[in-house]
Motif scaffolding. Structure first.
Motif, PDB file in Angstrom:
ATOM      1  N   SER A  44      79.275  57.833  80.582  1.00  0.00           N
ATOM      2  CA  SER A  44      78.348  57.720  81.711  1.00  0.00           C
ATOM      3  C   SER A  44      77.231  58.733  81.533  1.00  0.00           C
ATOM      4  O   SER A  44      77.399  59.759  80.862  1.00  0.00           O
ATOM      5  N   GLU A  45      76.103  58.465  82.156  1.00  0.00           N
ATOM      6  CA  GLU A  45      74.971  59.377  82.065  1.00  0.00           C
ATOM      7  C   GLU A  45      75.224  60.604  82.935  1.00  0.00           C
ATOM      8  O   GLU A  45      75.679  60.497  84.064  1.00  0.00           O
ATOM      9  N   LEU A  46      74.921  61.753  82.370  1.00  0.00           N
ATOM     10  CA  LEU A  46      75.011  63.013  83.101  1.00  0.00           C
ATOM     11  C   LEU A  46      73.643  63.672  83.090  1.00  0.00           C
ATOM     12  O   LEU A  46      72.948  63.653  82.075  1.00  0.00           O
ATOM     13  N   LEU A  47      73.276  64.266  84.198  1.00  0.00           N
ATOM     14  CA  LEU A  47      72.012  64.987  84.285  1.00  0.00           C
ATOM     15  C   LEU A  47      72.241  66.409  83.803  1.00  0.00           C
ATOM     16  O   LEU A  47      73.113  67.115  84.314  1.00  0.00           O
ATOM     17  N   VAL A  58      74.169  61.155  77.315  1.00  0.00           N
ATOM     18  CA  VAL A  58      75.398  60.383  77.156  1.00  0.00           C
ATOM     19  C   VAL A  58      76.035  60.772  75.827  1.00  0.00           C
ATOM     20  O   VAL A  58      75.361  61.207  74.902  1.00  0.00           O
ATOM     21  N   GLU A  59      77.329  60.602  75.777  1.00  0.00           N
ATOM     22  CA  GLU A  59      78.090  60.907  74.563  1.00  0.00           C
ATOM     23  C   GLU A  59      78.428  59.582  73.887  1.00  0.00           C
ATOM     24  O   GLU A  59      79.007  58.702  74.509  1.00  0.00           O
ATOM     25  N   VAL A  60      78.047  59.451  72.628  1.00  0.00           N
ATOM     26  CA  VAL A  60      78.294  58.227  71.866  1.00  0.00           C
ATOM     27  C   VAL A  60      79.436  58.494  70.891  1.00  0.00           C
ATOM     28  O   VAL A  60      79.387  59.454  70.126  1.00  0.00           O
ATOM     29  N   ILE A  71      73.238  61.772  72.903  1.00  0.00           N
ATOM     30  CA  ILE A  71      71.862  61.278  72.922  1.00  0.00           C
ATOM     31  C   ILE A  71      71.309  61.583  74.299  1.00  0.00           C
ATOM     32  O   ILE A  71      72.046  61.658  75.279  1.00  0.00           O
ATOM     33  N   ARG A  72      69.996  61.795  74.379  1.00  0.00           N
ATOM     34  CA  ARG A  72      69.406  62.210  75.647  1.00  0.00           C
ATOM     35  C   ARG A  72      68.050  61.561  75.869  1.00  0.00           C
ATOM     36  O   ARG A  72      67.375  61.162  74.936  1.00  0.00           O
ATOM     37  N   GLN A  73      67.699  61.518  77.149  1.00  0.00           N
ATOM     38  CA  GLN A  73      66.409  60.983  77.567  1.00  0.00           C
ATOM     39  C   GLN A  73      65.821  61.982  78.560  1.00  0.00           C
ATOM     40  O   GLN A  73      66.462  62.333  79.557  1.00  0.00           O
TER      41      GLN A  73
END
Length: 173
Positions: A44-47, A58-60, A71-73
């Protein structure tokens, strides 16, 4: 003329053989490079806040025995990237995860190297600890031997003291 024909035929045979070996080698190399791992999981996405910048992370996890890759945005931006910038950023999280898993062996090498370094350090620490324990055991054995020698000397002195006391008592009587 026949001699020239035979040389050409042998040369042609060697050239065809070399081409076959080259093609086979290229196929093996190409196959090993094309073999890619698929995506196993995406967390899941974490801030995450890093300094004054915020990221969705997120962890892939890729199929196979590999470490996970983050990976991050950046907030308010479209592209997903990996922190090391070893790969080009992608428009979607899914595309970036696929890119990571396609290149996981390249990305995993530093992780494996770091793990090996940690393993070597742990092994070196364990070895150093074992050497120290051996030195301490040897020192303990020497001390125990000296202690035994002191006990023997004390016993001899006590025995001698008793003998001297008897001799003194015999002289007094």
């Amino acid at each position: 003329m026949i001699f020239y024909y035979r040389k050409s035929r042998i040369a042609l045979h060697k050239l065809i053989r070399l081409a076959g070996i080259t093609l086979f080698g290229s196929a093996v190399i190409f196959t090993s490079q094309v073999t890619a791992e698929g995506i196993d999981t995406i967390s899941s996405e974490l801030l995450e806040q890093v300094g004054d910048q915020a990221f969705w992370e997120v962890e892939v996890n890729c199929e196979g025995d590999f470490s996970s890759v983050i990976i991050r945005q950046k907030l308010k931006q479209d592209n997903w990237c990996i922190e090391s910038r070893q790969l080009d950023c992608q428009k979607t999280k899914q595309q970036m995860a696929e890119e990571v898993c396609l290149n996981i062996q390249i990305l995993a090498k530093p992780v494996v190297t770091a793990q090996r370094k940690r393993d070597r350090r742990a092994l070196a620490s364990t070895s150093a600890l074992n050497k120290q324990q051996l030195v301490l055991k040897e020192a303990r054995l020497r001390l125990d031997k000296e202690k035994l020698e002191v006990v023997e000397i004390e016993a001899k002195l006590e025995s001698r003291t008793r003998d001297i006391k008897r001799q003194l008592q015999a002289l007094e009587n």
